[in-house]
Design a protein around this motif. Structure first.
Motif, PDB file in Angstrom:
ATOM      1  N   ALA A 138      22.444   7.703  -7.050  1.00 21.49           N
ATOM      2  CA  ALA A 138      22.973   7.652  -8.412  1.00 21.49           C
ATOM      3  C   ALA A 138      22.209   6.642  -9.264  1.00 21.49           C
ATOM      4  CB  ALA A 138      24.457   7.297  -8.366  1.00 21.49           C
ATOM      5  N   SER A 139      21.645   5.612  -8.632  1.00 21.86           N
ATOM      6  CA  SER A 139      20.879   4.598  -9.351  1.00 21.86           C
ATOM      7  C   SER A 139      19.464   5.049  -9.685  1.00 21.86           C
ATOM      8  CB  SER A 139      20.812   3.318  -8.519  1.00 21.86           C
ATOM      9  OG  SER A 139      20.127   3.564  -7.295  1.00 21.86           O
ATOM     10  N   GLY A 140      19.053   6.221  -9.196  1.00 20.65           N
ATOM     11  CA  GLY A 140      17.717   6.734  -9.466  1.00 20.65           C
ATOM     12  C   GLY A 140      16.716   6.502  -8.351  1.00 20.65           C
ATOM     13  N   VAL A 141      17.060   5.721  -7.344  1.00 19.21           N
ATOM     14  CA  VAL A 141      16.128   5.424  -6.258  1.00 19.21           C
ATOM     15  C   VAL A 141      15.918   6.678  -5.405  1.00 19.21           C
ATOM     16  CG1 VAL A 141      15.711   3.995  -4.232  1.00 19.21           C
ATOM     17  CG2 VAL A 141      16.793   3.007  -6.261  1.00 19.21           C
ATOM     18  N   GLU A 142      14.659   6.906  -5.013  1.00 21.95           N
ATOM     19  CA  GLU A 142      14.284   8.143  -4.340  1.00 21.95           C
ATOM     20  C   GLU A 142      14.700   8.145  -2.865  1.00 21.95           C
ATOM     21  OE1 GLU A 142      11.686   7.052  -7.699  1.00 21.95           O
ATOM     22  OE2 GLU A 142      12.228   6.028  -5.831  1.00 21.95           O
ATOM     23  N   ARG A 143      15.347   9.233  -2.432  1.00 17.65           N
ATOM     24  CA  ARG A 143      15.699   9.428  -1.027  1.00 17.65           C
ATOM     25  C   ARG A 143      14.508  10.067  -0.321  1.00 17.65           C
ATOM     26  NH1 ARG A 143      21.574  12.077  -2.396  1.00 17.65           N
ATOM     27  NH2 ARG A 143      22.844  10.206  -2.209  1.00 17.65           N
ATOM     28  N   LEU A 144      13.627   9.250   0.189  1.00 16.91           N
ATOM     29  CA  LEU A 144      12.355   9.759   0.689  1.00 16.91           C
ATOM     30  C   LEU A 144      12.489  10.510   2.012  1.00 16.91           C
ATOM     31  CD1 LEU A 144       9.276   9.992   0.658  1.00 16.91           C
ATOM     32  CD2 LEU A 144       9.176   7.705   1.675  1.00 16.91           C
ATOM     33  N   PHE A 440      13.249   1.306   3.664  1.00 10.85           N
ATOM     34  CA  PHE A 440      12.234   2.326   3.937  1.00 10.85           C
ATOM     35  C   PHE A 440      12.269   2.713   5.421  1.00 10.85           C
ATOM     36  CE2 PHE A 440       7.918   3.276   5.436  1.00 10.85           C
ATOM     37  CZ  PHE A 440       7.547   4.290   4.563  1.00 10.85           C
ATOM     38  N   PRO A 441      12.132   3.978   5.777  1.00 13.02           N
ATOM     39  CA  PRO A 441      11.712   5.116   4.953  1.00 13.02           C
ATOM     40  C   PRO A 441      12.844   5.934   4.327  1.00 13.02           C
ATOM     41  CG  PRO A 441      11.658   5.740   7.241  1.00 13.02           C
ATOM     42  CD  PRO A 441      12.078   4.306   7.219  1.00 13.02           C
ATOM     43  N   ALA A 442      14.116   5.502   4.502  1.00 15.54           N
ATOM     44  CA  ALA A 442      15.190   6.262   3.865  1.00 15.54           C
ATOM     45  C   ALA A 442      14.942   6.380   2.367  1.00 15.54           C
ATOM     46  CB  ALA A 442      16.534   5.601   4.141  1.00 15.54           C
ATOM     47  N   HIS A 443      14.413   5.295   1.784  1.00 13.91           N
ATOM     48  CA  HIS A 443      14.124   5.290   0.351  1.00 13.91           C
ATOM     49  C   HIS A 443      12.657   4.917   0.121  1.00 13.91           C
ATOM     50  CE1 HIS A 443      18.525   4.642   0.560  1.00 13.91           C
ATOM     51  NE2 HIS A 443      18.518   5.456  -0.474  1.00 13.91           N
ATOM     52  N   ALA A 444      12.095   5.477  -0.925  1.00 14.46           N
ATOM     53  CA  ALA A 444      10.704   5.193  -1.263  1.00 14.46           C
ATOM     54  C   ALA A 444      10.539   3.709  -1.607  1.00 14.46           C
ATOM     55  CB  ALA A 444      10.263   6.062  -2.433  1.00 14.46           C
ATOM     56  N   ARG A 445       9.349   3.191  -1.377  1.00 16.85           N
ATOM     57  CA  ARG A 445       9.071   1.787  -1.700  1.00 16.85           C
ATOM     58  C   ARG A 445       8.792   1.622  -3.185  1.00 16.85           C
ATOM     59  NH1 ARG A 445       4.069   1.003   2.083  1.00 16.85           N
ATOM     60  NH2 ARG A 445       3.787   3.127   1.316  1.00 16.85           N
ATOM     61  N   ASN A 446       9.449   0.664  -3.786  1.00 22.36           N
ATOM     62  CA  ASN A 446       9.153   0.322  -5.171  1.00 22.36           C
ATOM     63  C   ASN A 446       7.812  -0.418  -5.198  1.00 22.36           C
ATOM     64  OD1 ASN A 446       9.060  -0.869  -7.787  1.00 22.36           O
ATOM     65  ND2 ASN A 446      11.292  -0.813  -7.895  1.00 22.36           N
ATOM     66  N   PRO A 447       6.825   0.038  -6.017  1.00 22.50           N
ATOM     67  CA  PRO A 447       5.532  -0.657  -6.058  1.00 22.50           C
ATOM     68  C   PRO A 447       5.572  -1.944  -6.854  1.00 22.50           C
ATOM     69  CG  PRO A 447       5.534   1.202  -7.561  1.00 22.50           C
ATOM     70  CD  PRO A 447       6.832   1.277  -6.816  1.00 22.50           C
ATOM     71  N   HIS A 448       6.703  -2.205  -7.579  1.00 20.55           N
ATOM     72  CA  HIS A 448       6.924  -3.438  -8.332  1.00 20.55           C
ATOM     73  C   HIS A 448       6.056  -3.560  -9.575  1.00 20.55           C
ATOM     74  CE1 HIS A 448       8.270  -4.986  -4.178  1.00 20.55           C
ATOM     75  NE2 HIS A 448       9.330  -4.590  -4.856  1.00 20.55           N
ATOM     76  N   THR A 449       5.377  -2.504  -9.953  1.00 18.48           N
ATOM     77  CA  THR A 449       4.504  -2.535 -11.127  1.00 18.48           C
ATOM     78  C   THR A 449       5.138  -1.857 -12.336  1.00 18.48           C
ATOM     79  OG1 THR A 449       3.499  -0.442 -10.449  1.00 18.48           O
ATOM     80  CG2 THR A 449       2.454  -2.480  -9.677  1.00 18.48           C
ATOM     81  N   GLY A 450       6.241  -1.160 -12.123  1.00 15.17           N
ATOM     82  CA  GLY A 450       6.813  -0.318 -13.148  1.00 15.17           C
ATOM     83  C   GLY A 450       6.346   1.120 -13.048  1.00 15.17           C
ATOM     84  N   ASP A 451       5.372   1.395 -12.162  1.00 11.66           N
ATOM     85  CA  ASP A 451       4.903   2.767 -11.953  1.00 11.66           C
ATOM     86  C   ASP A 451       5.926   3.559 -11.152  1.00 11.66           C
ATOM     87  OD1 ASP A 451       2.553   2.142 -13.278  1.00 11.66           O
ATOM     88  OD2 ASP A 451       1.456   1.678 -11.435  1.00 11.66           O
ATOM     89  N   ASP A 452       5.867   4.870 -11.306  1.00 13.59           N
ATOM     90  CA  ASP A 452       6.735   5.773 -10.554  1.00 13.59           C
ATOM     91  C   ASP A 452       6.409   5.648  -9.066  1.00 13.59           C
ATOM     92  OD1 ASP A 452       7.999   7.934  -9.333  1.00 13.59           O
ATOM     93  OD2 ASP A 452       7.627   9.298 -11.004  1.00 13.59           O
ATOM     94  N   PRO A 453       7.404   5.337  -8.211  1.00 13.40           N
ATOM     95  CA  PRO A 453       7.111   5.204  -6.775  1.00 13.40           C
ATOM     96  C   PRO A 453       6.537   6.463  -6.143  1.00 13.40           C
ATOM     97  CG  PRO A 453       9.247   4.227  -7.289  1.00 13.40           C
ATOM     98  CD  PRO A 453       8.803   4.947  -8.525  1.00 13.40           C
ATOM     99  N   VAL A 454       6.772   7.623  -6.726  1.00 16.85           N
ATOM    100  CA  VAL A 454       6.282   8.864  -6.135  1.00 16.85           C
ATOM    101  C   VAL A 454       4.797   9.073  -6.411  1.00 16.85           C
ATOM    102  CG1 VAL A 454       6.559  11.378  -6.107  1.00 16.85           C
ATOM    103  CG2 VAL A 454       8.569   9.906  -6.268  1.00 16.85           C
ATOM    104  N   THR A 455       4.319   8.586  -7.546  1.00 17.31           N
ATOM    105  CA  THR A 455       2.916   8.791  -7.920  1.00 17.31           C
ATOM    106  C   THR A 455       2.086   7.517  -7.823  1.00 17.31           C
ATOM    107  OG1 THR A 455       3.455   8.426 -10.260  1.00 17.31           O
ATOM    108  CG2 THR A 455       3.495  10.695  -9.462  1.00 17.31           C
ATOM    109  N   ALA A 456       2.714   6.371  -7.534  1.00 21.74           N
ATOM    110  CA  ALA A 456       1.994   5.096  -7.491  1.00 21.74           C
ATOM    111  C   ALA A 456       0.954   5.080  -6.377  1.00 21.74           C
ATOM    112  CB  ALA A 456       2.975   3.944  -7.304  1.00 21.74           C
TER     113      ALA A 456
END
Length: 493
Positions: A138-144, A440-456
């Protein structure tokens, strides 16, 4: 009893009829997981007087066409319902039933199909409400991990390979660490064009919003250890039909076949028999109006009414270490490991409560409130609650994760919801609370840059500070020993 195969609007369909002349009420199961796997279930429905219809959705197994998850189910399902109602063996009454994606197929029939194609009742078990709900918290974090496993097994193919991700991870244990995550299909060695498109879905709640306008009875079934628990409860709570029932056990996504560590003998429920009895009452108007149901109390041999919630009790666990730590995406806190490193710089904030002086019944939503700082423009905050039993065994209780984007270095108050618990904690149990930057790996890693974790393609560490005096764990505790109820009586009343 008769069984035969046919086509409904060109989609592969099996029908199992009861003995006798009929006509009969029908149960429709539309699935992407191979209709032939439902033969035993269909036979069970037929033995109890229902015509059972199982159908492969478009583009899957024996059904022709292209497989586009969540795209065609209302239209194709409506065609199936109309076909069933034209058959001489049908009395016109129909229950749409299914689990996981098949529950989505059943729900969109009730909520989106034209009036003449809507079912008379819906049985939705562990419902996958839509692409955004399944792909993100619900918070937007990716279920990887769960999405990678599902897409590897079922995505962009007519059949399934349930072990596809496991085989790929055995060949490359670091498979999910490679960037960008959109490159997963190439690393799996097969075409998977819908994978990248999955992550463009961000809006949740479409089915839940429409559920308020539903007009038929609902039976929602879920498990406390299922990743769709909150969606199952929200569906039941929002449902606007004449009756809504909830059955929530100490189970995973496979329900009774995947019991949690807190399951007890009383939580073994004959789901098939209960489904049939509920369907009969739903089709004859025999259910009392309103929302009713049951939830299991894990760790205890009893069931509680579905609406039971404890009173919030605030606890301030003691800090062990990590008031300042570094969330390093190259060495993330892992979702599949409960051990905590004993040496080296802290990778999480670790806190613990004293042993419980008496048993505690925790029923309802759990949350953590704190003040904290991240020195990066984007940061995920994962909170994991673990029970440390008197025997020294660590058991995962609840997990929550939120994403915050604000000025680097700014301290801010916020809360992390950990979902619902329904668990009896024994005397002597300690509660361990971990606050980390990854899960992780349940959830994608936040790259901490503001970039989309899926395309970072670049990851940076994130320095964190937590004010330990601000941290409060909110547990919903029942004030007295609860009175048990019978699950069948609550579902069927």
């Amino acid at each position: 009893m008769t069984a035969f195969g046919t086509t409904v609007e060109e989609l592969a369909t099996d029908v199992v009829l009861p003995a006798g002349d009929g006509p009969f009420p029908a149960v429709l199961i539309r699935t992407p997981y191979d209709r032939t796997r439902h033969r035993a279930e269909a036979l069970g429905w037929a033995r109890r007087g229902f015509a059972a219809v199982a159908q492969d959705v478009r583009g899957r197994f024996a059904s022709p066409g292209e497989w586009h998850p969540y795209a065609n189910e209302a239209t194709d399902g409506a065609a199936a319902v109309r076909w069933i109602r034209r058959q001489p063996w049908s009395d016109g009454r129909l229950v749409a039933a299914g689990a996981s994606y098949a529950a989505h197929c059943a729900l969109v029939l009730a909520l989106d199909a034209p009036g003449d194609a809507r079912p008379d009742a819906v049985l939705a078990a562990v419902p996958a409400l839509g692409p955004a709900e399944t792909a993100r918290e619900a918070s937007g974090v990716e279920r990887l991990l769960s999405r990678a496993g599902w897409w590897a097994a079922h995505g962009d193919r007519p059949d399934s390979d349930e072990s596809a991700l496991d085989k790929a991870l055995a060949a490359d244990p670091g498979l999910l660490t490679h960037l960008p995550l959109t490159g997963l299909p190439e690393r799996l060695g097969r075409s998977l064009p819908s994978w990248a498109g999955l992550w463009r879905h961000r809006e949740r709640g479409h089915l839940i919003a429409r559920a308020a306008h539903s007009a038929v009875p609902l039976l929602a079934v879920g498990g406390h250890h299922d990743h769709f628990t909150e969606d199952t409860i929200a569906l039941w709570h929002t449902w606007g039909g004449p009756s809504a029932r909830l059955l929530l056990g100490p189970w995973g996504h496979g329900l009774g076949s995947t019991p949690g560590p807190d399951a007890r003998p009383v939580h073994r429920v004959n789901l098939g028999e209960l489904y049939v009895r509920w369907a009969r009452r739903a089709l004859t108007g025999g259910l009392a109006p309103g929302r009713h149901g049951v939830q299991a109390l894990g760790g205890a041999d009893l069931w509680l009414p579905a609406g039971t919630n404890g009173e919030p009790r605030l606890r301030r666990p003691r800090l062990l270490h990590g008031a300042a730590f570094t969330a390093d995406p190259e060495r993330p806190v892992r979702s599949d490991v409960l051990a905590v490193p004993a040496a080296g710089p802290p990778d999480r904030c670790l806190l613990v409560t004293p042993p419980l002086p008496r048993p505690l019944d925790v029923v309802g939503p759990v949350s953590v409130h704190l003040r904290a700082t991240a020195h990066t423009p984007s940061a995920d905050w994962a909170a994991r609650l673990v029970a440390l039993t008197p025997e020294g065994v660590a058991e995962r209780l609840a997990v929550g994760i939120v994403r915050r984007e604000e000025r680097a270095g700014r301290e801010a108050p916020f809360a992390v919801g950990l979902g619902r618990l329904a668990r009896r904690l024994r005397a002597g149990t300690r509660l361990r609370l971990e606050i980390a930057g990854h899960h992780f790996p349940a959830h994608a890693r936040n790259p901490h840059t503001g970039d989309d974790p899926v395309t970072a393609v670049t990851l940076h560490p994130s320095r964190r500070e937590i004010d330990p005096d601000s941290l409060v764990l909110s547990l919903p505790v029942l004030p007295s020993r609860p009175t048990p109820v019978d699950p069948a009586e609550e579902i069927l009343r």
